[in-house]
Write an enzyme that holds these catalytic residues in place. Structure first.
Site, PDB file in Angstrom:
ATOM      1  N   TYR A 138       5.198   1.964   4.802  1.00 45.25           N
ATOM      2  CA  TYR A 138       5.809   0.969   5.692  1.00 45.25           C
ATOM      3  C   TYR A 138       6.356   1.612   6.966  1.00 45.25           C
ATOM      4  CZ  TYR A 138       5.599  -2.399   1.835  1.00 45.25           C
ATOM      5  OH  TYR A 138       5.188  -3.234   0.824  1.00 45.25           O
ATOM      6  N   LYS A 188       0.823   6.786  -8.216  1.00 47.09           N
ATOM      7  CA  LYS A 188      -0.637   6.627  -8.279  1.00 47.09           C
ATOM      8  C   LYS A 188      -1.227   8.015  -8.055  1.00 47.09           C
ATOM      9  CE  LYS A 188      -4.409   4.013  -8.318  1.00 47.09           C
ATOM     10  NZ  LYS A 188      -4.919   3.447  -9.573  1.00 47.09           N
ATOM     11  N   ASP A 220      -0.964   0.726 -11.389  1.00 46.20           N
ATOM     12  CA  ASP A 220      -1.800  -0.384 -11.875  1.00 46.20           C
ATOM     13  C   ASP A 220      -1.464  -0.687 -13.336  1.00 46.20           C
ATOM     14  OD1 ASP A 220      -2.780   2.185 -12.175  1.00 46.20           O
ATOM     15  OD2 ASP A 220      -4.885   1.659 -11.950  1.00 46.20           O
ATOM     16  N   ASP A 244       8.021  -2.843  -3.813  1.00 45.47           N
ATOM     17  CA  ASP A 244       7.987  -4.171  -3.196  1.00 45.47           C
ATOM     18  C   ASP A 244       7.178  -5.122  -4.083  1.00 45.47           C
ATOM     19  OD1 ASP A 244       8.071  -6.237  -1.388  1.00 45.47           O
ATOM     20  OD2 ASP A 244       6.908  -5.239   0.171  1.00 45.47           O
ATOM     21  N   ASP A 248       8.592  -8.121  -7.084  1.00 46.85           N
ATOM     22  CA  ASP A 248       8.258  -9.554  -6.981  1.00 46.85           C
ATOM     23  C   ASP A 248       7.581 -10.027  -8.263  1.00 46.85           C
ATOM     24  OD1 ASP A 248       9.224  -9.871  -4.396  1.00 46.85           O
ATOM     25  OD2 ASP A 248       7.467 -11.018  -3.745  1.00 46.85           O
TER      26      ASP A 248
END
Ligand code: NAD
Length: 353
Positions: A138, A188, A220, A244, A248
């Site tokens: 980001y 990851k 994942d 993030d 959610d």
């Protein structure tokens, strides 16, 4: 206790004004708050041309804590990126160095049927997701969209320094030490070098916390496990982008994104407190938004910045009582419950406070 209030856009002003009523109720019981408002996001762009105006920067720098609603709206999506509301949010996080984002994912037993998940999978769920907030893709440079080989390419940079990983890892281990001594770090590393470094540093920091059992999981798999068996987790720590998305996803385990508060802290305990949801333009101005995530964010503020545990618990137990009394905003409402609007939901919280 000096609090900067940034209501923002969409449902932001509706939900933040209810959370401020809760603080005012505590003030009438003797707590002393100095509350001042400023513009952030789209409303700031409209008024000043900048999503993070100088007056807002000054106010948040002077305040002990920041209460934020949400920013963003469709009307701003075609502005140059530096003028978009979300840039205000990224700028404030960077400006205050709010690197540690704590997102409790707690299922109130009264809401176990409001989730789309089977009650037995989520009952008694209590997870804490810790998301690094000031690094990663980001903020990484270079970034952009440019012409290349006769077509446009878009690119961003995933980047973490050792130091950034180390400081969030310490926060995660310290928090895990005070809970069930279990920490799952999500990365990851099988594909991304940046997250190989993440895993190496977290493993190194683990040596300082022999009481905490550290595990690692690929993102994942973590996304899948959160749905399959969320109760296997207690504290999770991850980078900005994975955090993030996973937080959610986890919010839906609790019934609604309208239930989840968050705290973003710097190394001095200064914090920004906000619901994890966005500005929900689809329901803005209708008095239907769930204010509980924002009200619960004030509880986190009292706990983490002001060390007022008793007041934080008063707010949290009022929310629990309201749910036990069957008050529901439409996002968590089910047959047989009392459907209420944003303001009425806060009225019920105040009655129980
Ligand atoms: P959103 O979180 O705003 O809304 C997603 C869905 O959840 C919508 O259907 C909405 O009605 C519902 N919802 C959200 N909060 C609710 C509440 N309190 N009560 C009941 N229902 C609620 O996400 P989005 O639609 O993807 O984004 C809308 C805008 O918000 C975009 O401009 C986005 O950039 C911005 N955004 C801001 C933040 C922030 O300010 N921290 C976070 C995420 C998104």
């Amino acid at each position: 206790m000096k609090i900067a209030v940034l209501a923002g856009d969409g449902i932001g002003p509706e939900i933040v004004s209810q959370a401020v009523r809760v603080l005012e109720a505590l003030a009438s019981d003797g707590m002393k708050f100095e509350i001042e408002s400023a513009l952030l996001g789209g409303c700031a762009v409209d008024a000043t041309g900048s999503p993070f105006p100088e007056a807002t920067r000054k106010l948040v720098n002077e305040a002990d804590a920041v209460l934020l609603g949400s920013v963003g709206g469709l009307q701003y999506d075609n502005l140059p990126r530096e003028q978009r509301p979300e840039q205000g949010l990224l700028a404030i996080r960077k400006n205050l160095n709010l690197f540690a984002n704590l997102r409790p994912v707690v299922l109130y037993s009264e809401l176990k049927n409001a989730s789309t998940m089977k009650p037995e999978v989520i009952s008694s769920l209590d997870i804490l997701i810790i998301r690094e907030l000031t690094g990663d893709i980001y903020f990484g440079e270079p970034r952009g969209i440019k012409q290349h080989g006769g077509q446009r390419i878009g690119f961003n940079t995933m980047i973490y320094s050792e130091e950034e990983i180390r400081r969030i890892a310490h926060v995660a281990f310290q928090v895990a030490s005070k809970r069930s001594q279990k920490l799952c770090s999500v990365d990851k590393m099988n594909v991304l070098e940046c997250t190989q470094l993440w895993r190496d540093i977290v493993t190194e920091v683990a040596k300082d916390y022999p009481n905490v059992k550290l595990s690692h999981m690929l993102v994942d798999n973590a996304a899948m496990q959160l749905i399959r068996n969320p109760k296997q987790f207690d504290v999770m720590v991850t980078g900005n982008m994975f955090g993030d998305i996973l937080s959610d996803e986890a919010s839906m385990l609790t019934g609604s994104i309208g239930m989840l508060p968050s705290a973003s802290l710097n190394d001095k305990g200064k914090g920004l407190y906000e619901p994890i949801h966005g500005s929900a333009p689809d329901i803005a101005g209708k008095d239907v938004a769930n204010p509980l995530a924002t009200i619960l964010s004030t509880a986190l503020m009292l706990r983490y910045t002001f060390n007022e545990e008793e007041a934080a618990l008063r707010i949290e137990s009022s929310v629990k009582k309201v749910l036990a009394q069957n008050y529901r905003t439409s996002d968590i409402c089910q047959p047989g419950m009392k459907e209420v609007g944003t303001k009425e939901m806060c009225d019920a919280v105040l009655m129980n406070l």
